[in-house]
Design a protein around this motif. Structure first.
Motif, PDB file in Angstrom:
ATOM      1  N   LEU A 103     -13.092 -35.515 -32.524  1.00  0.00           N
ATOM      2  CA  LEU A 103     -13.088 -35.403 -33.978  1.00  0.00           C
ATOM      3  C   LEU A 103     -14.291 -36.140 -34.543  1.00  0.00           C
ATOM      4  CD1 LEU A 103     -10.699 -37.971 -35.608  1.00  0.00           C
ATOM      5  CD2 LEU A 103     -10.997 -37.859 -33.144  1.00  0.00           C
ATOM      6  N   GLN A 104     -14.722 -35.647 -35.692  1.00  0.00           N
ATOM      7  CA  GLN A 104     -15.796 -36.335 -36.400  1.00  0.00           C
ATOM      8  C   GLN A 104     -15.267 -36.697 -37.787  1.00  0.00           C
ATOM      9  OE1 GLN A 104     -20.086 -35.585 -35.553  1.00  0.00           O
ATOM     10  NE2 GLN A 104     -19.991 -34.663 -37.604  1.00  0.00           N
ATOM     11  N   CYS A 105     -15.223 -35.727 -38.719  1.00  0.00           N
ATOM     12  CA  CYS A 105     -14.651 -36.064 -40.028  1.00  0.00           C
ATOM     13  C   CYS A 105     -13.140 -36.151 -39.971  1.00  0.00           C
ATOM     14  CB  CYS A 105     -15.108 -35.093 -41.110  1.00  0.00           C
ATOM     15  SG  CYS A 105     -14.068 -33.614 -41.298  1.00  0.00           S
ATOM     16  N   GLY A 106     -12.510 -35.405 -39.061  1.00  0.00           N
ATOM     17  CA  GLY A 106     -11.078 -35.529 -38.851  1.00  0.00           C
ATOM     18  C   GLY A 106     -10.210 -34.661 -39.735  1.00  0.00           C
ATOM     19  N   PHE A 107     -10.816 -33.870 -40.617  1.00  0.00           N
ATOM     20  CA  PHE A 107      -9.979 -33.095 -41.542  1.00  0.00           C
ATOM     21  C   PHE A 107      -9.118 -32.078 -40.817  1.00  0.00           C
ATOM     22  CE2 PHE A 107      -8.760 -29.904 -44.557  1.00  0.00           C
ATOM     23  CZ  PHE A 107      -8.384 -30.649 -45.657  1.00  0.00           C
ATOM     24  N   CYS A 108      -9.709 -31.422 -39.807  1.00  0.00           N
ATOM     25  CA  CYS A 108      -8.974 -30.359 -39.103  1.00  0.00           C
ATOM     26  C   CYS A 108      -8.056 -30.918 -38.019  1.00  0.00           C
ATOM     27  CB  CYS A 108      -9.972 -29.389 -38.465  1.00  0.00           C
ATOM     28  SG  CYS A 108     -10.984 -30.137 -37.164  1.00  0.00           S
ATOM     29  N   THR A 109      -8.238 -32.211 -37.687  1.00  0.00           N
ATOM     30  CA  THR A 109      -7.606 -32.782 -36.488  1.00  0.00           C
ATOM     31  C   THR A 109      -6.078 -32.660 -36.455  1.00  0.00           C
ATOM     32  OG1 THR A 109      -9.467 -34.300 -36.436  1.00  0.00           O
ATOM     33  CG2 THR A 109      -7.641 -34.781 -34.964  1.00  0.00           C
ATOM     34  N   PRO A 110      -5.369 -32.911 -37.561  1.00  0.00           N
ATOM     35  CA  PRO A 110      -3.906 -32.797 -37.467  1.00  0.00           C
ATOM     36  C   PRO A 110      -3.456 -31.432 -36.969  1.00  0.00           C
ATOM     37  CG  PRO A 110      -4.535 -33.819 -39.552  1.00  0.00           C
ATOM     38  CD  PRO A 110      -5.805 -33.342 -38.905  1.00  0.00           C
ATOM     39  N   GLY A 111      -4.125 -30.381 -37.422  1.00  0.00           N
ATOM     40  CA  GLY A 111      -3.765 -29.035 -36.981  1.00  0.00           C
ATOM     41  C   GLY A 111      -4.076 -28.829 -35.513  1.00  0.00           C
ATOM     42  N   PHE A 112      -5.262 -29.305 -35.088  1.00  0.00           N
ATOM     43  CA  PHE A 112      -5.612 -29.207 -33.666  1.00  0.00           C
ATOM     44  C   PHE A 112      -4.571 -29.922 -32.806  1.00  0.00           C
ATOM     45  CE2 PHE A 112      -9.865 -27.787 -34.846  1.00  0.00           C
ATOM     46  CZ  PHE A 112     -10.195 -26.972 -33.785  1.00  0.00           C
ATOM     47  N   LEU A 113      -4.216 -31.140 -33.206  1.00  0.00           N
ATOM     48  CA  LEU A 113      -3.299 -31.931 -32.382  1.00  0.00           C
ATOM     49  C   LEU A 113      -1.960 -31.218 -32.211  1.00  0.00           C
ATOM     50  CD1 LEU A 113      -3.996 -35.503 -33.845  1.00  0.00           C
ATOM     51  CD2 LEU A 113      -4.821 -34.566 -31.670  1.00  0.00           C
ATOM     52  N   MET A 114      -1.452 -30.626 -33.308  1.00  0.00           N
ATOM     53  CA  MET A 114      -0.140 -29.996 -33.205  1.00  0.00           C
ATOM     54  C   MET A 114      -0.205 -28.716 -32.371  1.00  0.00           C
ATOM     55  SD  MET A 114       1.174 -32.441 -34.690  1.00  0.00           S
ATOM     56  CE  MET A 114       2.899 -32.029 -34.421  1.00  0.00           C
ATOM     57  N   SER A 115      -1.316 -27.984 -32.488  1.00  0.00           N
ATOM     58  CA  SER A 115      -1.449 -26.780 -31.657  1.00  0.00           C
ATOM     59  C   SER A 115      -1.599 -27.147 -30.181  1.00  0.00           C
ATOM     60  CB  SER A 115      -2.647 -25.939 -32.114  1.00  0.00           C
ATOM     61  OG  SER A 115      -2.337 -25.262 -33.316  1.00  0.00           O
ATOM     62  N   VAL A 116      -2.332 -28.229 -29.922  1.00  0.00           N
ATOM     63  CA  VAL A 116      -2.479 -28.689 -28.536  1.00  0.00           C
ATOM     64  C   VAL A 116      -1.124 -29.151 -27.998  1.00  0.00           C
ATOM     65  CG1 VAL A 116      -3.527 -30.440 -27.055  1.00  0.00           C
ATOM     66  CG2 VAL A 116      -4.911 -29.314 -28.807  1.00  0.00           C
ATOM     67  N   TYR A 117      -0.355 -29.821 -28.851  1.00  0.00           N
ATOM     68  CA  TYR A 117       0.973 -30.291 -28.439  1.00  0.00           C
ATOM     69  C   TYR A 117       1.818 -29.108 -27.966  1.00  0.00           C
ATOM     70  CZ  TYR A 117       5.371 -32.925 -28.642  1.00  0.00           C
ATOM     71  OH  TYR A 117       6.556 -33.542 -28.331  1.00  0.00           O
ATOM     72  N   GLU A 118       1.836 -28.032 -28.769  1.00  0.00           N
ATOM     73  CA  GLU A 118       2.644 -26.868 -28.374  1.00  0.00           C
ATOM     74  C   GLU A 118       2.114 -26.258 -27.068  1.00  0.00           C
ATOM     75  OE1 GLU A 118       2.268 -23.040 -30.029  1.00  0.00           O
ATOM     76  OE2 GLU A 118       4.373 -22.538 -29.770  1.00  0.00           O
ATOM     77  N   LEU A 119       0.794 -26.124 -26.977  1.00  0.00           N
ATOM     78  CA  LEU A 119       0.192 -25.535 -25.779  1.00  0.00           C
ATOM     79  C   LEU A 119       0.614 -26.300 -24.529  1.00  0.00           C
ATOM     80  CD1 LEU A 119      -1.920 -23.726 -24.247  1.00  0.00           C
ATOM     81  CD2 LEU A 119      -3.587 -25.533 -24.737  1.00  0.00           C
ATOM     82  N   LEU A 120       0.490 -27.644 -24.582  1.00  0.00           N
ATOM     83  CA  LEU A 120       0.731 -28.443 -23.374  1.00  0.00           C
ATOM     84  C   LEU A 120       2.222 -28.558 -23.040  1.00  0.00           C
ATOM     85  CD1 LEU A 120      -2.003 -31.215 -23.793  1.00  0.00           C
ATOM     86  CD2 LEU A 120      -2.115 -29.056 -22.523  1.00  0.00           C
ATOM     87  N   GLN A 121       3.073 -28.301 -24.026  1.00  0.00           N
ATOM     88  CA  GLN A 121       4.503 -28.251 -23.726  1.00  0.00           C
ATOM     89  C   GLN A 121       4.814 -27.063 -22.818  1.00  0.00           C
ATOM     90  OE1 GLN A 121       7.601 -29.639 -25.833  1.00  0.00           O
ATOM     91  NE2 GLN A 121       6.274 -31.394 -25.491  1.00  0.00           N
ATOM     92  N   HIS A 122       4.130 -25.944 -23.072  1.00  0.00           N
ATOM     93  CA  HIS A 122       4.400 -24.728 -22.307  1.00  0.00           C
ATOM     94  C   HIS A 122       3.545 -24.651 -21.056  1.00  0.00           C
ATOM     95  CE1 HIS A 122       7.029 -22.695 -25.148  1.00  0.00           C
ATOM     96  NE2 HIS A 122       6.284 -23.212 -26.092  1.00  0.00           N
ATOM     97  N   ASN A 123       2.374 -25.254 -21.116  1.00  0.00           N
ATOM     98  CA  ASN A 123       1.369 -25.049 -20.079  1.00  0.00           C
ATOM     99  C   ASN A 123       0.662 -26.375 -19.799  1.00  0.00           C
ATOM    100  OD1 ASN A 123      -0.699 -24.204 -18.465  1.00  0.00           O
ATOM    101  ND2 ASN A 123      -1.378 -22.541 -19.809  1.00  0.00           N
ATOM    102  N   PRO A 124       1.182 -27.137 -18.824  1.00  0.00           N
ATOM    103  CA  PRO A 124       0.636 -28.489 -18.591  1.00  0.00           C
ATOM    104  C   PRO A 124      -0.780 -28.490 -18.009  1.00  0.00           C
ATOM    105  CG  PRO A 124       2.538 -28.063 -17.172  1.00  0.00           C
ATOM    106  CD  PRO A 124       2.351 -26.834 -18.001  1.00  0.00           C
ATOM    107  N   ALA A 125      -1.212 -27.367 -17.454  1.00  0.00           N
ATOM    108  CA  ALA A 125      -2.549 -27.324 -16.855  1.00  0.00           C
ATOM    109  C   ALA A 125      -3.294 -26.064 -17.309  1.00  0.00           C
ATOM    110  CB  ALA A 125      -2.447 -27.367 -15.328  1.00  0.00           C
ATOM    111  N   PRO A 126      -3.594 -25.967 -18.586  1.00  0.00           N
ATOM    112  CA  PRO A 126      -4.240 -24.740 -19.073  1.00  0.00           C
ATOM    113  C   PRO A 126      -5.686 -24.639 -18.613  1.00  0.00           C
ATOM    114  CG  PRO A 126      -4.138 -26.374 -20.836  1.00  0.00           C
ATOM    115  CD  PRO A 126      -3.406 -26.952 -19.654  1.00  0.00           C
ATOM    116  N   GLY A 127      -6.121 -23.411 -18.348  1.00  0.00           N
ATOM    117  CA  GLY A 127      -7.535 -23.159 -18.103  1.00  0.00           C
ATOM    118  C   GLY A 127      -8.278 -23.102 -19.425  1.00  0.00           C
TER     119      GLY A 127
END
Lengths: 290, 169
Positions: free
Chosen positions: B100-124
């Motif tokens: 992150l740099q300015c951090g404005f988009c970060t909350p959305g990124f974090l939550m999408s990453v959270y969902e991804l890693l719940q389903h897929n612990p080792a994504p390509g």
């Protein structure tokens, strides 16, 4: 950006939803997943007086195997279709198409029935409906009726649903043995609206093309078939030159390609031909492998 | 004036109820009524992804959902990631890899990453890109975000985190 005021109802049965539609007529709009409607509300491009939120009709959320077809309840999310083992096993074209719909965050809310009822000509589900001859069940005050996909899409965001009718399920025919399939799409980014796309199926019998379907999206007011291109290959032994010719025919027979900030009408006409050629090529290779 | 509706929901394990106009979006309920301002509002029509939260475990846009549609739901927002003042491993990875740099988009990124890693612990990388295709960042650059997600996945698998990115991101 905030929606204009509206009255809100959340019926608990299809009958109640239809009664509300009868009561409010053109002033009412059905809200399902909201992934197309709420942006329109936020920008006040849509200002319905009444929102009928059908989100609590959970018995419209299912995917059922019905022999030669899958039946999908209108409120089934795109994500449920994408993740369904039944769909993966019985309908790989449906599974593949779903992954082109927007982004996962949108597919988590967007519904299969909602996408078809919304009838965006650049969307994948309506094109697949036309390609596969899906049967669309709608319920109104007089009961249910079934509309063939070919008769469903009228023009931009407009269907043959009456004002007091609600879409309840869609019957998605499975592909017959010997049929290959493909979906090809060009978008600025994966997940964006298609600038042009093609969905093709191709059935081989003894080395010849016994049947072919070409449905194009993002190129006109509704998803369209390309019958001249289909006729180019039906009865023939498929080969690369034939697919090129079919692509050129598809490109030529589009009547009114869209033009907008993302692409001129000539560019979209060109893309439709290329997408058709690629889709037929891939569908043929899948048909050979089956 | 349209009638208000009562909405009850759980956010980060805490039960809330509120009386809202039906036209209120979920993100406005979170930020304006519940005071949970970690979720950001960007485009307000479902394109940028800044407002992404988890609804019953699934990443969704809170700007194109009405608050009334979330009645009875369990939500998780960026405030729910850290525990006992400790940043979540996904957050630690974003810090370490300069995701992150300015951090404005970060909350959305974090939550999408959270969902991804719940389903897929080792994504390509392709899977990461597909999961994050609907999240826009205008300043950090996606390469360091991609590194952050790889590192987050490694941390959550219990592997040693990658060395922090050196120098200017």
């Amino acid at each position: 950006m905030k929606p204009a005021q509206f009255d809100y109802a959340d019926p608990r049965s299809v009958e109640d939803a239809v009664a509300l539609l009868q009561q409010h007529g053109a002033d009412a709009k059905i809200l399902a997943g909201g992934q197309s409607l709420v942006p329109l509300l936020n920008m006040r491009l849509a200002r319905p007086a009444v929102i009928i939120d059908v989100g609590k009709l959970r018995d419209l959320d299912y995917i059922r195997d019905d022999g030669d077809a899958l039946v999908i309840g209108a409120l089934t999310t795109q994500r449920s279709v994408e993740r369904s083992e039944l769909v993966a096993r019985e309908h790989p074209l449906l599974a593949a198409t779903t992954r082109y719909i927007a982004h996962p965050q949108i597919r988590n809310r967007g519904t299969f029935g909602g996408s078809i009822a919304h009838a965006d000509p650049a969307a994948e589900c309506p094109a697949l409906a036309v390609a596969l001859d899906m049967q669309i069940t709608v319920v109104g005050p007089g009961g249910a009726r079934v509309i063939a996909a070919a008769d469903f899409f009228v023009t931009y965001l407009t269907t043959s649903l009456e004002q007091d009718e609600i879409l309840t399920d869609v019957r998605v025919p499975k592909l017959t043995p010997g049929t290959g399939w493909s979906i090809q799409e060009v978008a600025r980014r994966h997940g964006d609206f298609a600038m042009a796309g093609a969905i093709c199926t191709l059935t081989l019998e003894r080395g010849r093309c016994a049947a072919a379907r070409i449905a194009l999206f993002g190129v006109g007011a509704v998803p369209v078939r390309a019958p001249e291109a289909e006729q180019t290959i039906i009865g023939q032994e498929p080969n690369a030159a034939l697919f090129e010719e079919a692509g050129a025919r598809a490109s030529a027979e589009i009547s009114e390609p869209l033009a907008d900030i993302h692409g001129s009408s000539e560019f979209r006409r060109h893309l439709a031909g290329v997408m058709t050629q690629r889709a037929l090529t891939e569908a043929f290779s899948r048909a050979e492998a089956r | 004036m349209t009638a208000k509706r009562d909405v009850s929901l759980t956010v980060n394990g805490v039960a809330y109820s509120a009386s809202v106009e039906p036209r209120m979006t979920l993100v406005d309920l979170l930020r304006g009524e519940l005071g949970l301002t970690g979720t950001h509002v960007g485009c307000e029509h479902g394109v940028c992804g800044a407002c992404t939260i988890l609804l019953n475990g699934q990443a969704v846009r809170s700007c194109i959902m009405l608050a009334v549609q979330a009645d009875g739901a369990e939500l998780m927002t960026v405030e729910g990631l850290s525990e006992d003042g400790q940043l979540h491993p996904i957050q630690q990875a974003f810090v370490g890899q300069r995701g992150l740099q300015c951090g404005f988009c970060t909350p959305g990124f974090l939550m999408s990453v959270y969902e991804l890693l719940q389903h897929n612990p080792a994504p390509g990388d392709d899977e990461i890109k597909e999961a994050l295709g609907g999240e826009l960042c205008r300043c950090t650059g996606y390469q360091s975000i991609l590194r952050s997600v790889r590192d987050a996945a490694a941390r959550l698998r219990g592997e040693v985190p990658a060395a922090a990115t050196e120098g200017e991101a």
